[in-house]
Design a protein around this motif. Structure first.
Motif, PDB file in Angstrom:
ATOM      1  N   MET A 168      -6.228 -29.153  12.571  1.00  0.00           N
ATOM      2  CA  MET A 168      -5.384 -28.538  11.883  1.00  0.00           C
ATOM      3  C   MET A 168      -4.005 -27.880  13.347  1.00  0.00           C
ATOM      4  O   MET A 168      -5.202 -27.823  14.352  1.00  0.00           O
ATOM      5  N   SER A 169      -3.431 -28.010  12.303  1.00  0.00           N
ATOM      6  CA  SER A 169      -2.244 -27.307  13.643  1.00  0.00           C
ATOM      7  C   SER A 169      -2.491 -25.170  13.975  1.00  0.00           C
ATOM      8  O   SER A 169      -3.453 -25.084  12.582  1.00  0.00           O
ATOM      9  N   PRO A 170      -2.570 -24.986  14.839  1.00  0.00           N
ATOM     10  CA  PRO A 170      -2.566 -23.302  14.787  1.00  0.00           C
ATOM     11  C   PRO A 170      -1.826 -22.512  13.949  1.00  0.00           C
ATOM     12  O   PRO A 170      -2.822 -21.536  13.358  1.00  0.00           O
ATOM     13  N   LYS A 171      -0.474 -23.177  12.581  1.00  0.00           N
ATOM     14  CA  LYS A 171      -0.126 -22.894  12.239  1.00  0.00           C
ATOM     15  C   LYS A 171      -1.143 -22.504  10.658  1.00  0.00           C
ATOM     16  O   LYS A 171      -1.157 -21.660  10.142  1.00  0.00           O
ATOM     17  N   ALA A 229      -4.676 -22.825  10.722  1.00  0.00           N
ATOM     18  CA  ALA A 229      -5.529 -22.201  11.135  1.00  0.00           C
ATOM     19  C   ALA A 229      -5.401 -20.650  10.496  1.00  0.00           C
ATOM     20  O   ALA A 229      -5.854 -20.355   9.763  1.00  0.00           O
ATOM     21  N   SER A 230      -4.076 -20.435  11.275  1.00  0.00           N
ATOM     22  CA  SER A 230      -3.713 -19.097  10.835  1.00  0.00           C
ATOM     23  C   SER A 230      -3.611 -18.121   9.031  1.00  0.00           C
ATOM     24  O   SER A 230      -3.460 -17.169   9.315  1.00  0.00           O
ATOM     25  N   VAL A 231      -2.846 -19.523   8.744  1.00  0.00           N
ATOM     26  CA  VAL A 231      -2.295 -19.385   7.061  1.00  0.00           C
ATOM     27  C   VAL A 231      -3.826 -19.169   6.444  1.00  0.00           C
ATOM     28  O   VAL A 231      -3.601 -18.283   6.087  1.00  0.00           O
ATOM     29  N   HIS A 232      -4.523 -20.314   7.030  1.00  0.00           N
ATOM     30  CA  HIS A 232      -6.022 -19.501   6.267  1.00  0.00           C
ATOM     31  C   HIS A 232      -6.732 -18.441   6.716  1.00  0.00           C
ATOM     32  O   HIS A 232      -7.496 -17.469   5.626  1.00  0.00           O
ATOM     33  N   VAL A 233      -6.605 -18.095   7.581  1.00  0.00           N
ATOM     34  CA  VAL A 233      -7.482 -16.734   8.251  1.00  0.00           C
ATOM     35  C   VAL A 233      -6.494 -15.415   7.231  1.00  0.00           C
ATOM     36  O   VAL A 233      -7.349 -15.046   6.588  1.00  0.00           O
ATOM     37  N   SER A 234      -5.371 -15.671   6.733  1.00  0.00           N
ATOM     38  CA  SER A 234      -4.227 -14.704   6.592  1.00  0.00           C
ATOM     39  C   SER A 234      -4.955 -14.611   4.752  1.00  0.00           C
ATOM     40  O   SER A 234      -5.003 -13.921   4.419  1.00  0.00           O
ATOM     41  N   ASP A 235      -5.111 -15.877   4.635  1.00  0.00           N
ATOM     42  CA  ASP A 235      -5.584 -16.121   3.388  1.00  0.00           C
ATOM     43  C   ASP A 235      -7.132 -15.182   2.770  1.00  0.00           C
ATOM     44  O   ASP A 235      -7.253 -14.781   2.191  1.00  0.00           O
ATOM     45  N   ILE A 236      -7.719 -15.565   3.702  1.00  0.00           N
ATOM     46  CA  ILE A 236      -9.171 -15.300   3.699  1.00  0.00           C
ATOM     47  C   ILE A 236      -9.442 -13.660   4.205  1.00  0.00           C
ATOM     48  O   ILE A 236     -10.698 -13.119   3.675  1.00  0.00           O
ATOM     49  N   LEU A 237      -8.667 -13.083   5.119  1.00  0.00           N
ATOM     50  CA  LEU A 237      -8.833 -12.080   5.590  1.00  0.00           C
ATOM     51  C   LEU A 237      -8.669 -10.632   4.112  1.00  0.00           C
ATOM     52  O   LEU A 237      -9.636  -9.828   3.946  1.00  0.00           O
ATOM     53  N   PRO A 238      -7.790 -10.984   3.332  1.00  0.00           N
ATOM     54  CA  PRO A 238      -8.207  -9.782   2.071  1.00  0.00           C
ATOM     55  C   PRO A 238      -9.234  -9.985   1.529  1.00  0.00           C
ATOM     56  O   PRO A 238     -10.006  -9.128   0.669  1.00  0.00           O
ATOM     57  N   GLU A 239      -9.882 -11.610   1.037  1.00  0.00           N
ATOM     58  CA  GLU A 239     -11.562 -11.810   0.425  1.00  0.00           C
ATOM     59  C   GLU A 239     -12.281 -10.283   1.152  1.00  0.00           C
ATOM     60  O   GLU A 239     -13.500 -10.644   0.420  1.00  0.00           O
ATOM     61  N   LEU A 240     -12.148 -10.159   2.982  1.00  0.00           N
ATOM     62  CA  LEU A 240     -13.386  -9.879   3.403  1.00  0.00           C
ATOM     63  C   LEU A 240     -12.810  -7.954   3.520  1.00  0.00           C
ATOM     64  O   LEU A 240     -13.743  -7.533   3.946  1.00  0.00           O
TER      65      LEU A 240
END
Length: 51
Positions: free
Chosen positions: A1-4, A6-17
């Motif tokens: 998985m590329s850093p980009k 991973a960054s997109v996935h993290v950005s998508d999850i943050l609002p849910e948390l």
């Protein structure tokens, strides 16, 4: 998985948390994070043949 990716996935999850960043999202896990014992790091396995 590329850093980009991973960054997109993290950005998508943050609002849910309900978190504004990775540190805030991970803060509740602080007591559950296992830290390695003090001392030298374990030896690194040599690369397998053919790699």
């Amino acid at each position: 998985m590329s850093p980009k990716t991973a960054s997109v996935h993290v950005s998508d999850i943050l609002p849910e948390l309900n978190a504004s960043g990775r540190g805030e999202a991970a803060a509740p896990l602080g007591a559950r994070v296992v830290t390695p014992p003090p001392g030298p790091p374990p030896p690194v396995a040599p690369p397998s043949p053919g790699s």
